[in-house]
Motif scaffolding. Structure first.
Motif, PDB file in Angstrom:
ATOM      1  N   VAL A 147      61.010 -88.558 -24.523  1.00 51.97           N
ATOM      2  CA  VAL A 147      62.215 -87.724 -24.534  1.00 51.97           C
ATOM      3  C   VAL A 147      63.424 -88.552 -24.960  1.00 51.97           C
ATOM      4  O   VAL A 147      64.248 -88.121 -25.772  1.00 51.97           O
ATOM      5  CB  VAL A 147      62.454 -87.091 -23.138  1.00 51.97           C
ATOM      6  CG1 VAL A 147      63.839 -86.444 -23.077  1.00 51.97           C
ATOM      7  CG2 VAL A 147      61.368 -86.061 -22.821  1.00 51.97           C
ATOM      8  N   ALA A 148      63.521 -89.778 -24.440  1.00 53.65           N
ATOM      9  CA  ALA A 148      64.638 -90.649 -24.779  1.00 53.65           C
ATOM     10  C   ALA A 148      64.651 -91.000 -26.262  1.00 53.65           C
ATOM     11  O   ALA A 148      65.728 -91.172 -26.866  1.00 53.65           O
ATOM     12  CB  ALA A 148      64.578 -91.931 -23.937  1.00 53.65           C
ATOM     13  N   ARG A 149      63.470 -91.093 -26.874  1.00 51.30           N
ATOM     14  CA  ARG A 149      63.377 -91.401 -28.312  1.00 51.30           C
ATOM     15  C   ARG A 149      63.528 -90.160 -29.184  1.00 51.30           C
ATOM     16  O   ARG A 149      63.555 -90.256 -30.407  1.00 51.30           O
ATOM     17  CB  ARG A 149      62.028 -92.065 -28.626  1.00 51.30           C
ATOM     18  CG  ARG A 149      61.874 -93.483 -28.097  1.00 51.30           C
ATOM     19  CD  ARG A 149      60.612 -94.136 -28.655  1.00 51.30           C
ATOM     20  NE  ARG A 149      59.408 -93.423 -28.261  1.00 51.30           N
ATOM     21  CZ  ARG A 149      58.619 -93.759 -27.230  1.00 51.30           C
ATOM     22  NH1 ARG A 149      58.932 -94.817 -26.500  1.00 51.30           N
ATOM     23  NH2 ARG A 149      57.542 -93.061 -26.945  1.00 51.30           N
ATOM     24  N   GLY A 150      63.594 -89.000 -28.563  1.00 53.44           N
ATOM     25  CA  GLY A 150      63.709 -87.757 -29.322  1.00 53.44           C
ATOM     26  C   GLY A 150      62.393 -87.226 -29.826  1.00 53.44           C
ATOM     27  O   GLY A 150      62.361 -86.307 -30.655  1.00 53.44           O
ATOM     28  N   GLU A 151      61.274 -87.753 -29.318  1.00 59.13           N
ATOM     29  CA  GLU A 151      59.953 -87.292 -29.762  1.00 59.13           C
ATOM     30  C   GLU A 151      59.493 -86.051 -29.010  1.00 59.13           C
ATOM     31  O   GLU A 151      58.633 -85.311 -29.496  1.00 59.13           O
ATOM     32  CB  GLU A 151      58.924 -88.405 -29.591  1.00 59.13           C
ATOM     33  CG  GLU A 151      59.140 -89.618 -30.476  1.00 59.13           C
ATOM     34  CD  GLU A 151      58.074 -90.667 -30.253  1.00 59.13           C
ATOM     35  OE1 GLU A 151      57.110 -90.677 -31.027  1.00 59.13           O
ATOM     36  OE2 GLU A 151      58.206 -91.470 -29.307  1.00 59.13           O
ATOM     37  N   LEU A 152      60.022 -85.849 -27.805  1.00 60.24           N
ATOM     38  CA  LEU A 152      59.711 -84.659 -27.021  1.00 60.24           C
ATOM     39  C   LEU A 152      61.010 -84.022 -26.548  1.00 60.24           C
ATOM     40  O   LEU A 152      62.018 -84.717 -26.347  1.00 60.24           O
ATOM     41  CB  LEU A 152      58.852 -85.024 -25.796  1.00 60.24           C
ATOM     42  CG  LEU A 152      57.398 -85.453 -26.045  1.00 60.24           C
ATOM     43  CD1 LEU A 152      56.724 -85.800 -24.724  1.00 60.24           C
ATOM     44  CD2 LEU A 152      56.613 -84.364 -26.763  1.00 60.24           C
ATOM     45  N   PRO A 153      61.013 -82.708 -26.350  1.00 59.45           N
ATOM     46  CA  PRO A 153      62.231 -82.035 -25.895  1.00 59.45           C
ATOM     47  C   PRO A 153      62.521 -82.309 -24.415  1.00 59.45           C
ATOM     48  O   PRO A 153      61.609 -82.650 -23.649  1.00 59.45           O
ATOM     49  CB  PRO A 153      61.921 -80.557 -26.133  1.00 59.45           C
ATOM     50  CG  PRO A 153      60.428 -80.475 -26.045  1.00 59.45           C
ATOM     51  CD  PRO A 153      59.919 -81.761 -26.629  1.00 59.45           C
ATOM     52  N   GLU A 154      63.763 -82.150 -24.027  1.00 61.74           N
ATOM     53  CA  GLU A 154      64.132 -82.249 -22.624  1.00 61.74           C
ATOM     54  C   GLU A 154      63.336 -81.227 -21.814  1.00 61.74           C
ATOM     55  O   GLU A 154      63.080 -80.112 -22.277  1.00 61.74           O
ATOM     56  CB  GLU A 154      65.627 -81.977 -22.444  1.00 61.74           C
ATOM     57  CG  GLU A 154      66.532 -83.047 -23.026  1.00 61.74           C
ATOM     58  CD  GLU A 154      66.580 -84.311 -22.160  1.00 61.74           C
ATOM     59  OE1 GLU A 154      66.072 -84.252 -21.014  1.00 61.74           O
ATOM     60  OE2 GLU A 154      67.103 -85.327 -22.625  1.00 61.74           O
ATOM     61  N   GLY A 155      62.963 -81.622 -20.614  1.00 61.61           N
ATOM     62  CA  GLY A 155      62.222 -80.712 -19.750  1.00 61.61           C
ATOM     63  C   GLY A 155      60.724 -80.724 -19.958  1.00 61.61           C
ATOM     64  O   GLY A 155      60.006 -79.913 -19.359  1.00 61.61           O
TER      65      GLY A 155
END
Length: 206
Positions: A154-162
């Motif tokens: 999530v922090a790298r932007g590879e997965l969405p928040e939540g």
């Protein structure tokens, strides 16, 4: 276990006079024998006598350390849980998922673990104490690893928040557990690579 301990100042503290000092090599031999006995006969048929015979010690040596075979197995499971599985840090979601699969596959294909884990899961359905110990050893620490993998992705932007770590764990390890523990099939060449790619794709579209 009563033995000499090192204090914070580095001094040695002796065990009380008359106390039995339990030899670590004997304890290690008994623990190894438990794994072997579980794999050979299962928890229901396992006995202190069989463990002692396999470890090359007397029954008294076992009972000095554990009051019953249940206490022995619970202690062993807790020790395995304490070792934990290190969270990967490859720098990418695919790399982390592939690393988790590699470690899980190694553990599940171990000749002893492949016999012990299914048997203990059967016993867990009948015994709440074993169930809790297995949960701590197999589920809780893996949930912690999955949480780290998802948080970093999530922090790298590879997965969405939540993104849900529990669902991630199901998608990553679930198919591997099914194949190795339930079906007991071999892993075809490239299976872990394909599974990692499939799990990553599923996580990104959940």
């Amino acid at each position: 276990m009563l033995r000499a301990m090192t204090t914070e100042r580095g001094t040695r503290r002796r065990a009380p006079a008359g106390a039995a000092v339990l030899r670590e090599d004997v304890t290690d031999a008994i623990r190894a024998a438990v794994f072997e006995e579980l794999a050979a006969v299962g928890f229901a048929r396992m006995s202190i006598e069989g463990i002692a015979r396999r470890a090359g010690v007397g029954k008294t040596a076992v009972y000095r350390r554990w009051k019953s075979k249940l206490a022995l197995v619970l202690d062993l499971v807790a020790a395995v849980a304490a070792q934990g599985m290190p969270a990967p840090a490859t720098g990418s979601l695919h790399g982390d998922v592939r690393a988790v699969l590699e470690l899980a596959a190694y553990a599940l294909r171990h000749p002893v673990a492949s016999q012990v884990i299914p048997d203990l899961l059967v016993e867990a359905a009948r015994n709440p104490e074993i169930s809790e110990a297995i949960k701590a050893a197999l589920l809780d620490q893996q949930q912690g690893v999955a949480a780290v993998v998802v948080r970093e992705a999530v922090a790298r932007g590879e997965l969405p928040e939540g993104s849900d770590p529990d669902r991630a764990l199901d998608l990553i390890v679930g198919p591997l557990y099914w194949r190795l523990v339930v079906v007991r099939g071999e892993l075809p060449k490239g299976y872990l690579d394909d599974l990692a790619a499939s799990a990553v794709a599923a996580l990104k579209h959940v």
